[in-house]
Design a protein around this motif. Structure first.
Motif, PDB file in Angstrom:
ATOM      1  N   GLU A  66      -7.851  13.652 -46.123  1.00  0.00           N
ATOM      2  CA  GLU A  66      -6.487  14.169 -46.049  1.00  0.00           C
ATOM      3  C   GLU A  66      -6.006  14.098 -44.607  1.00  0.00           C
ATOM      4  N   LEU A  67      -4.927  13.366 -44.389  1.00  0.00           N
ATOM      5  CA  LEU A  67      -4.305  13.240 -43.076  1.00  0.00           C
ATOM      6  C   LEU A  67      -2.849  13.655 -43.194  1.00  0.00           C
ATOM      7  N   GLU A  68      -2.452  14.605 -42.381  1.00  0.00           N
ATOM      8  CA  GLU A  68      -1.070  15.075 -42.345  1.00  0.00           C
ATOM      9  C   GLU A  68      -0.571  15.487 -43.722  1.00  0.00           C
ATOM     10  N   GLY A  69      -1.439  16.113 -44.510  1.00  0.00           N
ATOM     11  CA  GLY A  69      -1.058  16.621 -45.818  1.00  0.00           C
ATOM     12  C   GLY A  69      -1.068  15.611 -46.943  1.00  0.00           C
ATOM     13  N   VAL A  70      -1.450  14.384 -46.663  1.00  0.00           N
ATOM     14  CA  VAL A  70      -1.488  13.329 -47.688  1.00  0.00           C
ATOM     15  C   VAL A  70      -2.929  12.861 -47.850  1.00  0.00           C
ATOM     16  N   THR A  71      -3.380  12.690 -49.082  1.00  0.00           N
ATOM     17  CA  THR A  71      -4.733  12.223 -49.355  1.00  0.00           C
ATOM     18  C   THR A  71      -4.731  10.706 -49.476  1.00  0.00           C
ATOM     19  N   TYR A  72      -5.603  10.060 -48.683  1.00  0.00           N
ATOM     20  CA  TYR A  72      -5.717   8.606 -48.666  1.00  0.00           C
ATOM     21  C   TYR A  72      -7.156   8.194 -48.986  1.00  0.00           C
ATOM     22  N   PRO A  73      -7.361   7.001 -49.528  1.00  0.00           N
ATOM     23  CA  PRO A  73      -8.719   6.450 -49.566  1.00  0.00           C
ATOM     24  C   PRO A  73      -9.208   6.293 -48.127  1.00  0.00           C
ATOM     25  N   TYR A  74     -10.502   6.519 -47.891  1.00  0.00           N
ATOM     26  CA  TYR A  74     -11.058   6.577 -46.539  1.00  0.00           C
ATOM     27  C   TYR A  74     -12.077   5.464 -46.332  1.00  0.00           C
ATOM     28  N   VAL A  75     -11.943   4.737 -45.205  1.00  0.00           N
ATOM     29  CA  VAL A  75     -12.887   3.681 -44.851  1.00  0.00           C
ATOM     30  C   VAL A  75     -13.257   3.828 -43.373  1.00  0.00           C
ATOM     31  N   PRO A  76     -14.523   4.118 -43.052  1.00  0.00           N
ATOM     32  CA  PRO A  76     -14.926   4.154 -41.641  1.00  0.00           C
ATOM     33  C   PRO A  76     -15.200   2.735 -41.142  1.00  0.00           C
ATOM     34  N   ILE A  77     -14.797   2.453 -39.904  1.00  0.00           N
ATOM     35  CA  ILE A  77     -15.063   1.149 -39.296  1.00  0.00           C
ATOM     36  C   ILE A  77     -15.660   1.365 -37.913  1.00  0.00           C
ATOM     37  N   ASP A  78     -16.378   0.383 -37.417  1.00  0.00           N
ATOM     38  CA  ASP A  78     -17.049   0.502 -36.122  1.00  0.00           C
ATOM     39  C   ASP A  78     -16.138   0.147 -34.960  1.00  0.00           C
ATOM     40  N   VAL A  79     -15.309  -0.863 -35.125  1.00  0.00           N
ATOM     41  CA  VAL A  79     -14.491  -1.361 -34.019  1.00  0.00           C
ATOM     42  C   VAL A  79     -13.085  -1.652 -34.523  1.00  0.00           C
ATOM     43  N   SER A  80     -12.098  -1.259 -33.735  1.00  0.00           N
ATOM     44  CA  SER A  80     -10.709  -1.617 -34.002  1.00  0.00           C
ATOM     45  C   SER A  80     -10.042  -1.904 -32.665  1.00  0.00           C
TER      46      SER A  80
END
Length: 83
Positions: free
Chosen positions: A36-50
């Motif tokens: 949940e980010l800023e009150g909205v639920t999103y699918p979550y994907v962790p990444i190593d580098v952006s």
């Protein structure tokens, strides 16, 4: 478009674990995790580098100026004399 053959396009929260930053973009990636980010639920994907943590984008990577092949040859063999 043919129905039923395209993946679902949705807003996904990516987490750059190196810089500890989140960004939300549209993607067709599939994941079972949510956040949940800023009150909205999103699918979550962790990444190593952006672009937040990669040295090229953050300015921490130094670009090395390299000479051309002819300059390298001349520098390498400049002390050779022809007699």
């Amino acid at each position: 478009m043919k129905p039923g053959i395209h993946p679902d396009y949705q807003q996904v929260a990516f987490h750059d674990t190196a810089a500890d930053s989140y960004f939300v973009v549209g993607s067709t990636i599939k994941t079972d995790r949510t956040i949940e980010l800023e009150g909205v639920t999103y699918p979550y994907v962790p990444i190593d580098v952006s672009s937040e943590s990669h040295p090229f984008y953050t300015g921490k990577q130094k670009a090395v100026a390299s000479d051309g092949r002819v300059a390298q040859f001349n520098r390498r063999f400049k002390n050779l004399s022809t007699k």
